[in-house]
Design a protein around this motif. Structure first.
Motif, PDB file in Angstrom:
ATOM      1  N   LEU A   1      24.229 -29.679  31.605  1.00  0.00           N
ATOM      2  CA  LEU A   1      23.794 -29.175  30.312  1.00  0.00           C
ATOM      3  C   LEU A   1      23.935 -30.253  29.229  1.00  0.00           C
ATOM      4  O   LEU A   1      24.835 -31.112  29.303  1.00  0.00           O
ATOM      5  CB  LEU A   1      24.615 -27.949  29.913  1.00  0.00           C
ATOM      6  CG  LEU A   1      24.374 -26.678  30.731  1.00  0.00           C
ATOM      7  CD1 LEU A   1      25.348 -25.595  30.289  1.00  0.00           C
ATOM      8  CD2 LEU A   1      22.929 -26.218  30.599  1.00  0.00           C
TER       9      LEU A   1
ATOM     10  N   SER B   1       7.613 -24.734  32.786  1.00  0.00           N
ATOM     11  CA  SER B   1       7.679 -23.287  32.570  1.00  0.00           C
ATOM     12  C   SER B   1       6.942 -22.495  33.649  1.00  0.00           C
ATOM     13  O   SER B   1       7.243 -21.329  33.889  1.00  0.00           O
ATOM     14  CB  SER B   1       7.114 -22.933  31.191  1.00  0.00           C
ATOM     15  OG  SER B   1       5.798 -23.445  31.056  1.00  0.00           O
TER      16      SER B   1
ATOM     17  N   CYS C   1      11.749 -29.042  31.454  1.00  0.00           N
ATOM     18  CA  CYS C   1      11.429 -28.262  32.647  1.00  0.00           C
ATOM     19  C   CYS C   1       9.940 -27.917  32.687  1.00  0.00           C
ATOM     20  O   CYS C   1       9.191 -28.271  31.785  1.00  0.00           O
ATOM     21  CB  CYS C   1      12.266 -26.983  32.678  1.00  0.00           C
ATOM     22  SG  CYS C   1      14.053 -27.307  32.566  1.00  0.00           S
TER      23      CYS C   1
ATOM     24  N   THR D   1       9.601 -22.235  38.325  1.00  0.00           N
ATOM     25  CA  THR D   1      11.016 -21.927  38.133  1.00  0.00           C
ATOM     26  C   THR D   1      11.926 -22.635  39.144  1.00  0.00           C
ATOM     27  O   THR D   1      13.137 -22.658  38.969  1.00  0.00           O
ATOM     28  CB  THR D   1      11.243 -20.406  38.247  1.00  0.00           C
ATOM     29  OG1 THR D   1      10.762 -19.956  39.523  1.00  0.00           O
ATOM     30  CG2 THR D   1      10.501 -19.667  37.138  1.00  0.00           C
TER      31      THR D   1
ATOM     32  N   PRO E   1      17.982 -21.149  26.634  1.00  0.00           N
ATOM     33  CA  PRO E   1      18.460 -21.398  28.016  1.00  0.00           C
ATOM     34  C   PRO E   1      17.369 -21.878  28.954  1.00  0.00           C
ATOM     35  O   PRO E   1      17.637 -22.648  29.878  1.00  0.00           O
ATOM     36  CB  PRO E   1      19.015 -20.036  28.441  1.00  0.00           C
ATOM     37  CG  PRO E   1      18.276 -19.041  27.578  1.00  0.00           C
ATOM     38  CD  PRO E   1      18.068 -19.718  26.273  1.00  0.00           C
ATOM     39  N   ASN E   2      16.139 -21.431  28.745  1.00  0.00           N
ATOM     40  CA  ASN E   2      15.050 -21.831  29.642  1.00  0.00           C
ATOM     41  C   ASN E   2      14.700 -23.310  29.518  1.00  0.00           C
ATOM     42  O   ASN E   2      14.094 -23.881  30.419  1.00  0.00           O
ATOM     43  CB  ASN E   2      13.810 -20.977  29.378  1.00  0.00           C
ATOM     44  CG  ASN E   2      14.019 -19.525  29.730  1.00  0.00           C
ATOM     45  OD1 ASN E   2      14.835 -19.198  30.599  1.00  0.00           O
ATOM     46  ND2 ASN E   2      13.297 -18.635  29.056  1.00  0.00           N
TER      47      ASN E   2
ATOM     48  N   SER F   1      17.139 -24.983  32.202  1.00  0.00           N
ATOM     49  CA  SER F   1      17.371 -24.351  33.502  1.00  0.00           C
ATOM     50  C   SER F   1      17.126 -25.296  34.673  1.00  0.00           C
ATOM     51  O   SER F   1      17.655 -25.079  35.762  1.00  0.00           O
ATOM     52  CB  SER F   1      16.482 -23.108  33.643  1.00  0.00           C
ATOM     53  OG  SER F   1      15.108 -23.483  33.558  1.00  0.00           O
ATOM     54  N   CYS F   2      16.357 -26.356  34.477  1.00  0.00           N
ATOM     55  CA  CYS F   2      16.032 -27.279  35.564  1.00  0.00           C
ATOM     56  C   CYS F   2      16.952 -28.502  35.596  1.00  0.00           C
ATOM     57  O   CYS F   2      16.804 -29.368  36.466  1.00  0.00           O
ATOM     58  CB  CYS F   2      14.587 -27.762  35.445  1.00  0.00           C
ATOM     59  SG  CYS F   2      14.274 -28.772  33.970  1.00  0.00           S
TER      60      CYS F   2
ATOM     61  N   ASP G   1      10.454 -24.811  25.944  1.00  0.00           N
ATOM     62  CA  ASP G   1      10.906 -24.565  27.304  1.00  0.00           C
ATOM     63  C   ASP G   1      10.427 -25.626  28.278  1.00  0.00           C
ATOM     64  O   ASP G   1      11.072 -25.865  29.306  1.00  0.00           O
ATOM     65  CB  ASP G   1      10.424 -23.187  27.782  1.00  0.00           C
ATOM     66  CG  ASP G   1      11.165 -22.054  27.085  1.00  0.00           C
ATOM     67  OD1 ASP G   1      12.176 -22.339  26.398  1.00  0.00           O
ATOM     68  OD2 ASP G   1      10.736 -20.877  27.225  1.00  0.00           O
TER      69      ASP G   1
END
Length: 298
Positions: free
Chosen positions: A292, A257, A255, A260, A283-284, A287-288, A251
């Motif tokens: 995609l 963790s 990004c 958020t 997905p995590n 997320s940033c 994760d």
């Protein structure tokens, strides 16, 4: 009785000489040699001179080649055919290769090791040769290097300190070789290409990219990685990891963790197609990101 005086007429003979047309000087233009990393200039004669013609021209200027080795245009507009240059790897570097304005073009010369380079060399193009090993001494006295391209060789081993002290090196290509691990990379690297090797995840040190704060383009596609490299710098714009064996991603790879609200400042493209990982299960990890990654999501 009037005596007629003889009259003499002076005839001036002016030879009619057809003047030969002036000899036209061949013009030499300059054009950019490379299309990727590209700096340096090569000579263009008539419409276009091939790479080997430039080598011959330089040899002629050094008195190393006679006129029979080049294309000579004669009055009847016939051309002496090219004689393919012999590949003598024992020649001095700037006779075997082409040296122009701080650039050394040593491509397709069948060399098996890095040749001695002129001091103040900034750009080395040694593509499509038979180099198998690169060692520290190859660049120990050439701190001015900014670009090195070893694409299409047989490199299996690179000593760790080979590039570490090249503080000006910004672009390095090791694509299409036989590497299973990466050497220590120089601190100011901007573009690194190691596509089409045999690199495994254990062949990349945990902090291999962490301190490369200028790195914007990283190409590791078509290797044998089973995970996304850790500690990637925030400076990355493009990351290619397509066609590896990647099955996991953390994760905090891209990004944070514990934050958020964090948005990756630069990342524009991540290629992960051709890997067995199902991106939809992580997905995590994305997320940033503004876009995609490409790959399988189900």
């Amino acid at each position: 009785m009037k005596i007629l005086q003889p009259t003499f007429f002076l005839f001036v003979f002016i030879p009619l000489v057809k003047l030969a047309p002036p000899i036209q000087q061949e013009s030499f233009n300059f054009y950019d040699y490379d299309t990727d990393f590209i700096k340096g200039k090569m000579v263009q004669q008539d419409d276009e001179m091939k790479f080997k013609d430039v080598r011959k021209l330089l040899h002629m200027e050094d008195g190393m080649t006679d006129f029979s080795d080049t294309n000579i245009r004669v009055q009847n507009d016939e051309t002496i055919p090219d004689v393919p240059p012999t590949k003598d790897t024992n020649l001095p570097t700037c006779l075997l290769c082409v040296c122009l304005s701080g650039s050394v073009y040593c491509e397709e010369t069948d060399i098996e090791s890095v040749p001695p380079l002129p001091k103040e060399t900034a750009y080395l193009y040694a593509r499509f040769n038979k180099i198998k090993k690169v060692v520290v001494s190859d660049f120990a006295d050439i701190p001015t290097l900014k670009r090195i391209d070893f694409t299409g060789n047989m490199i299996e081993v690179i000593e760790d300190g080979t590039f570490a002290k090249l503080l000006l090196l910004e672009e390095l290509s090791l694509a299409e070789n036989r590497l299973v691990k990466l050497p220590v990379l120089p601190p100011k690297l901007i573009t690194f290409n190691a596509n089409h090797n045999r690199i495994k995840s254990r062949g990349i040190k945990a902090n291999a990219f962490k301190k490369l704060t200028n790195l914007s383009h990283l190409y590791l596609g078509h290797n044998a990685l089973d995970s996304v490299p850790l500690n990637l710098p925030e400076s990355l714009y493009i990351l290619h990891l397509q066609f590896n064996n990647i099955t996991t991603i953390k994760d905090d790879t891209f990004c944070k963790s514990n934050n958020t609200r964090y948005v990756h400042p630069h990342m524009e493209e991540i290629r992960m197609e051709g890997n067995p990982i199902i991106l939809g299960k992580h997905p995590n990890a994305f997320s940033c990101l503004r876009t995609l990654p490409t790959g399988a999501y189900y």
